[in-house]
Write a protein that holds these residues in place. Structure first.
Motif, PDB file in Angstrom:
ATOM      1  N   MET A   1       0.845  -1.202   0.000  1.00 24.23           N
ATOM      2  CA  MET A   1       0.000   0.000   0.000  1.00 24.23           C
ATOM      3  C   MET A   1       0.879   1.250   0.000  1.00 24.23           C
ATOM      4  SD  MET A   1      -2.985   1.071   2.705  1.00 24.23           S
ATOM      5  CE  MET A   1      -3.912   2.584   2.467  1.00 24.23           C
ATOM      6  N   THR A   2       0.517   2.233  -0.806  1.00 20.46           N
ATOM      7  CA  THR A   2       1.304   3.458  -0.916  1.00 20.46           C
ATOM      8  C   THR A   2       1.303   4.216   0.401  1.00 20.46           C
ATOM      9  OG1 THR A   2       0.658   3.621  -3.238  1.00 20.46           O
ATOM     10  CG2 THR A   2       1.621   5.571  -2.235  1.00 20.46           C
ATOM     11  N   GLN A   3       2.471   4.685   0.796  1.00 21.74           N
ATOM     12  CA  GLN A   3       2.612   5.408   2.050  1.00 21.74           C
ATOM     13  C   GLN A   3       1.824   6.719   2.019  1.00 21.74           C
ATOM     14  OE1 GLN A   3       4.217   4.462   4.848  1.00 21.74           O
ATOM     15  NE2 GLN A   3       4.662   2.477   3.912  1.00 21.74           N
ATOM     16  N   PRO A   4       1.280   7.148   3.193  1.00 24.98           N
ATOM     17  CA  PRO A   4       0.489   8.390   3.233  1.00 24.98           C
ATOM     18  C   PRO A   4       1.214   9.599   2.660  1.00 24.98           C
ATOM     19  CG  PRO A   4       0.191   7.160   5.267  1.00 24.98           C
ATOM     20  CD  PRO A   4       1.257   6.437   4.476  1.00 24.98           C
ATOM     21  N   LEU A   5       2.518   9.745   2.954  1.00 27.05           N
ATOM     22  CA  LEU A   5       3.241  10.911   2.453  1.00 27.05           C
ATOM     23  C   LEU A   5       3.303  10.911   0.929  1.00 27.05           C
ATOM     24  CD1 LEU A   5       4.892  13.467   2.917  1.00 27.05           C
ATOM     25  CD2 LEU A   5       6.939  12.038   3.075  1.00 27.05           C
ATOM     26  N   ILE A   6       3.527   9.750   0.313  1.00 25.72           N
ATOM     27  CA  ILE A   6       3.606   9.677  -1.145  1.00 25.72           C
ATOM     28  C   ILE A   6       2.251  10.009  -1.766  1.00 25.72           C
ATOM     29  CG2 ILE A   6       4.165   8.212  -3.125  1.00 25.72           C
ATOM     30  CD1 ILE A   6       6.533   8.941  -1.298  1.00 25.72           C
ATOM     31  N   ARG A   7       1.175   9.478  -1.206  1.00 29.65           N
ATOM     32  CA  ARG A   7      -0.169   9.813  -1.702  1.00 29.65           C
ATOM     33  C   ARG A   7      -0.446  11.300  -1.545  1.00 29.65           C
ATOM     34  NH1 ARG A   7      -2.907   6.219   2.279  1.00 29.65           N
ATOM     35  NH2 ARG A   7      -4.691   7.595   1.888  1.00 29.65           N
ATOM     36  N   PHE A   8      -0.062  11.842  -0.398  1.00 26.51           N
ATOM     37  CA  PHE A   8      -0.285  13.260  -0.123  1.00 26.51           C
ATOM     38  C   PHE A   8       0.465  14.138  -1.134  1.00 26.51           C
ATOM     39  CE2 PHE A   8       1.155  17.142   2.130  1.00 26.51           C
ATOM     40  CZ  PHE A   8      -0.075  17.705   2.435  1.00 26.51           C
ATOM     41  N   MET A   9       1.734  13.807  -1.388  1.00 24.80           N
ATOM     42  CA  MET A   9       2.528  14.613  -2.312  1.00 24.80           C
ATOM     43  C   MET A   9       2.047  14.467  -3.750  1.00 24.80           C
ATOM     44  SD  MET A   9       6.359  14.229  -0.671  1.00 24.80           S
ATOM     45  CE  MET A   9       7.095  15.102  -2.045  1.00 24.80           C
TER      46      MET A   9
ATOM     47  N   THR B   1      -6.911   9.681   7.157  1.00 27.37           N
ATOM     48  CA  THR B   1      -7.355   9.593   8.541  1.00 27.37           C
ATOM     49  C   THR B   1      -6.483  10.484   9.410  1.00 27.37           C
ATOM     50  OG1 THR B   1      -5.878   7.753   9.089  1.00 27.37           O
ATOM     51  CG2 THR B   1      -8.034   7.192   8.135  1.00 27.37           C
ATOM     52  N   GLU B   2      -6.924  10.723  10.635  1.00 26.59           N
ATOM     53  CA  GLU B   2      -6.124  11.542  11.555  1.00 26.59           C
ATOM     54  C   GLU B   2      -4.771  10.889  11.816  1.00 26.59           C
ATOM     55  OE1 GLU B   2      -6.443  13.580  16.007  1.00 26.59           O
ATOM     56  OE2 GLU B   2      -8.214  12.743  15.029  1.00 26.59           O
ATOM     57  N   GLU B   3      -4.781   9.567  11.933  1.00 23.10           N
ATOM     58  CA  GLU B   3      -3.515   8.852  12.134  1.00 23.10           C
ATOM     59  C   GLU B   3      -2.582   9.034  10.942  1.00 23.10           C
ATOM     60  OE1 GLU B   3      -1.874   4.276  12.889  1.00 23.10           O
ATOM     61  OE2 GLU B   3      -4.028   4.688  12.817  1.00 23.10           O
ATOM     62  N   GLU B   4      -3.129   8.994   9.720  1.00 21.84           N
ATOM     63  CA  GLU B   4      -2.308   9.178   8.523  1.00 21.84           C
ATOM     64  C   GLU B   4      -1.768  10.599   8.442  1.00 21.84           C
ATOM     65  OE1 GLU B   4      -4.078   5.996   5.278  1.00 21.84           O
ATOM     66  OE2 GLU B   4      -5.188   7.852   5.624  1.00 21.84           O
ATOM     67  N   TYR B   5      -2.593  11.587   8.828  1.00 21.70           N
ATOM     68  CA  TYR B   5      -2.094  12.964   8.846  1.00 21.70           C
ATOM     69  C   TYR B   5      -0.934  13.105   9.839  1.00 21.70           C
ATOM     70  CZ  TYR B   5      -5.647  15.152   5.846  1.00 21.70           C
ATOM     71  OH  TYR B   5      -6.412  15.538   4.772  1.00 21.70           O
ATOM     72  N   GLY B   6      -1.026  12.406  10.968  1.00 17.32           N
ATOM     73  CA  GLY B   6       0.068  12.422  11.923  1.00 17.32           C
ATOM     74  C   GLY B   6       1.327  11.809  11.343  1.00 17.32           C
TER      75      GLY B   6
ATOM     76  N   PHE C   1      -4.409  20.927  13.444  1.00 20.34           N
ATOM     77  CA  PHE C   1      -3.147  20.555  14.108  1.00 20.34           C
ATOM     78  C   PHE C   1      -2.017  20.459  13.093  1.00 20.34           C
ATOM     79  CE2 PHE C   1      -3.964  16.233  12.649  1.00 20.34           C
ATOM     80  CZ  PHE C   1      -2.700  15.685  12.533  1.00 20.34           C
ATOM     81  N   LEU C   2      -2.317  19.991  11.875  1.00 16.49           N
ATOM     82  CA  LEU C   2      -1.287  19.872  10.847  1.00 16.49           C
ATOM     83  C   LEU C   2      -0.938  21.235  10.269  1.00 16.49           C
ATOM     84  CD1 LEU C   2       0.586  18.115   9.245  1.00 16.49           C
ATOM     85  CD2 LEU C   2      -1.284  17.561   7.671  1.00 16.49           C
ATOM     86  N   GLN C   3      -1.945  22.095  10.096  1.00 15.56           N
ATOM     87  CA  GLN C   3      -1.666  23.458   9.639  1.00 15.56           C
ATOM     88  C   GLN C   3      -0.718  24.167  10.605  1.00 15.56           C
ATOM     89  OE1 GLN C   3      -5.030  25.929   8.382  1.00 15.56           O
ATOM     90  NE2 GLN C   3      -6.309  24.100   8.231  1.00 15.56           N
ATOM     91  N   ASP C   4      -1.010  24.053  11.903  1.00 18.02           N
ATOM     92  CA  ASP C   4      -0.171  24.712  12.908  1.00 18.02           C
ATOM     93  C   ASP C   4       1.246  24.132  12.900  1.00 18.02           C
ATOM     94  OD1 ASP C   4      -2.309  26.249  13.665  1.00 18.02           O
ATOM     95  OD2 ASP C   4      -2.852  24.999  15.385  1.00 18.02           O
ATOM     96  N   HIS C   5       1.338  22.817  12.774  1.00 17.48           N
ATOM     97  CA  HIS C   5       2.647  22.164  12.751  1.00 17.48           C
ATOM     98  C   HIS C   5       3.473  22.640  11.555  1.00 17.48           C
ATOM     99  CE1 HIS C   5       5.599  18.923  13.253  1.00 17.48           C
ATOM    100  NE2 HIS C   5       5.543  18.773  11.947  1.00 17.48           N
ATOM    101  N   LEU C   6       2.865  22.657  10.375  1.00 14.51           N
ATOM    102  CA  LEU C   6       3.577  23.089   9.174  1.00 14.51           C
ATOM    103  C   LEU C   6       4.015  24.543   9.293  1.00 14.51           C
ATOM    104  CD1 LEU C   6       1.335  21.503   6.371  1.00 14.51           C
ATOM    105  CD2 LEU C   6       3.455  20.603   7.318  1.00 14.51           C
ATOM    106  N   LYS C   7       3.147  25.383   9.829  1.00 11.71           N
ATOM    107  CA  LYS C   7       3.473  26.806   9.960  1.00 11.71           C
ATOM    108  C   LYS C   7       4.652  27.012  10.897  1.00 11.71           C
ATOM    109  CE  LYS C   7       1.530  31.323  11.141  1.00 11.71           C
ATOM    110  NZ  LYS C   7       0.345  32.056  11.643  1.00 11.71           N
ATOM    111  N   ARG C   8       4.654  26.332  12.046  1.00 10.32           N
ATOM    112  CA  ARG C   8       5.763  26.478  13.008  1.00 10.32           C
ATOM    113  C   ARG C   8       7.079  26.030  12.392  1.00 10.32           C
ATOM    114  NH1 ARG C   8       2.214  23.987  16.557  1.00 10.32           N
ATOM    115  NH2 ARG C   8       3.498  22.084  16.503  1.00 10.32           N
ATOM    116  N   LYS C   9       7.046  24.896  11.692  1.00 12.43           N
ATOM    117  CA  LYS C   9       8.271  24.381  11.065  1.00 12.43           C
ATOM    118  C   LYS C   9       8.757  25.321   9.959  1.00 12.43           C
ATOM    119  CE  LYS C   9       9.001  20.481  13.256  1.00 12.43           C
ATOM    120  NZ  LYS C   9      10.286  20.114  13.899  1.00 12.43           N
TER     121      LYS C   9
END
Length: 374
Positions: free
Chosen positions: A1-9, A22-27, A58-66
């Motif tokens: 199964m394709t990894q979440p990051l690869i699907r996301f990109m 899913t929330e777990e995949e976003y994490g 939570f992901l928006q905030d994480h990306l912004k801080r980084k």
């Protein structure tokens, strides 16, 4: 199964599909973006495409801080880069920029987008001692861990809480005698950086070529190398790149390197512009879990086997080049100018040979100890 990051990109960069995780995949996506040091690039692409709001808060905030942390780090690095370049300019020593702050500025739209702690410079071999002396005036010290035959590394500790800064002085892009690269062509096709005479940058074609060679050197062991190729394919003049790269790779015996990189990119991210027709594939034993382990510092026997097969099957166009790689590994090549950097009469190829093998022994014993307590 394709990894979440690869699907996301793929959804973000290639097919422009809706995000459905899913929330777990976003994490997991957040964790892997940080692991491969591409969080800031993805954040800026999401903003550019107006898609940041599609992510959970939570992901928006994480990306912004980084991204803000990357901007600050790159601002410090830009200051150091400019100080160094001014010294080269004042002494009239020509350098060719590779990657780094100005690569981010030109191809990612801003110096703070692509995180880095490196200043990579290409020089002519006869200028190595002079270039090293300039770097040392800013407090950088030679880092002895590398056994590369084509560059020397200098490092300096950062201020409290900041990453160390590394300067890599290259006189080549690949290991000694493993290709027939025409470095004079890089210089003749280069362009002056704005406000400089002796500081040069590569054109689009040479930039793409060098980025692919760089990914090959690192055996495509990070999604970061994939993203640089993706971004260039989407932002450079593809036809110009194709004309500049295809014939040159054939002349310089780097065809296999280029095909390996482009086939891997096409395998994970199908649908990008085509430079050379390739069958989408990844190298033998390459896997997402393997490169995650490498980035986490967990290098085991599987990675050793991957490295060996990669060099034997995915890199060299001629058997003579494979033999040169093997000889370089057993008997590390030392560029004549490199010996002069130590500034002592006792410097010798034998001394370098011993230091390289001492470092390799330390790595091996460190790995054995880690395995013992796992």
């Amino acid at each position: 199964m394709t990894q979440p990051l690869i699907r996301f990109m793929n959804d973000l960069y290639v097919v422009h599909g809706a995000f459905s995780f899913t929330e777990e995949e976003y994490g997991q996506i957040a964790e892997d973006l940080d692991l491969f040091s591409i969080t800031a690039q993805v954040y800026h692409m999401l903003k550019e495409k107006g898609r940041l709001g599609e992510l959970p808060l939570f992901l928006q905030d994480h990306l912004k801080r980084k991204a803000e942390a990357t901007l600050f780090q790159n601002l410090l690095l830009k200051t150091e880069t400019d100080r160094l370049l001014r010294l080269f300019e004042e002494t009239g020593l020509q350098v060719l920029l590779m990657k780094g702050i100005y690569f981010s500025e030109r191809y990612y739209g801003g110096f703070g987008v692509r995180g880095t702690t490196d200043i990579d410079l290409l020089i002519q071999p006869e200028n190595l001692s002079a270039a090293a002396a300039i770097v040392e005036t800013l407090g950088f010290e030679r880092f002895d861990e590398s056994d590369a035959s084509h560059h020397v590394v200098y490092t300096r500790e950062g201020a409290a809480g900041r990453l160390p800064i590394t300067v890599e002085i290259h006189w080549g892009l690949v290991e000694f005698r493993t290709a027939d690269i025409d470095y004079d062509l890089f210089w003749s096709q280069s362009l002056p950086l704005q406000n400089y005479v002796h500081i040069r940058r590569m054109n689009d074609s040479d930039t793409f070529y060098s980025i692919c060679l760089h990914g090959s050197q690192h055996r495509m062991n990070s999604i970061r190398y994939f993203l640089d190729v993706i971004h260039l394919l989407q932002n450079a003049d593809v036809e110009s790149v194709r004309k500049g790269v295809v014939q040159r790779a054939a002349r310089e015996y780097t065809v296999k390197r280029m095909r390996t990189v482009l086939a891997a990119v096409d395998y994970l991210f199908p649908g990008l512009p085509v430079i050379v027709p390739v069958r989408p594939s990844v190298p033998p034993f390459w896997s997402y879990s393997l490169i995650r382990n490498v980035q986490q510092g967990h290098k085991g026997s599987r990675n050793t086997l991957y490295i060996l097969l990669y060099h034997l099957t995915q890199v060299y166009d001629r058997s003579a080049h494979t033999g040169a790689w093997f000889c370089n590994f057993l008997f590390p090549y030392v560029h004549p100018a490199l010996l002069g950097l130590e500034g002592v009469r006792s410097a010798s190829r034998w001394k370098h040979f011993k230091s390289v093998y001492a470092e390799r022994w330390k790595r091996l014993t460190r790995h054995v100890k880690m395995k013992k307590y796992v």
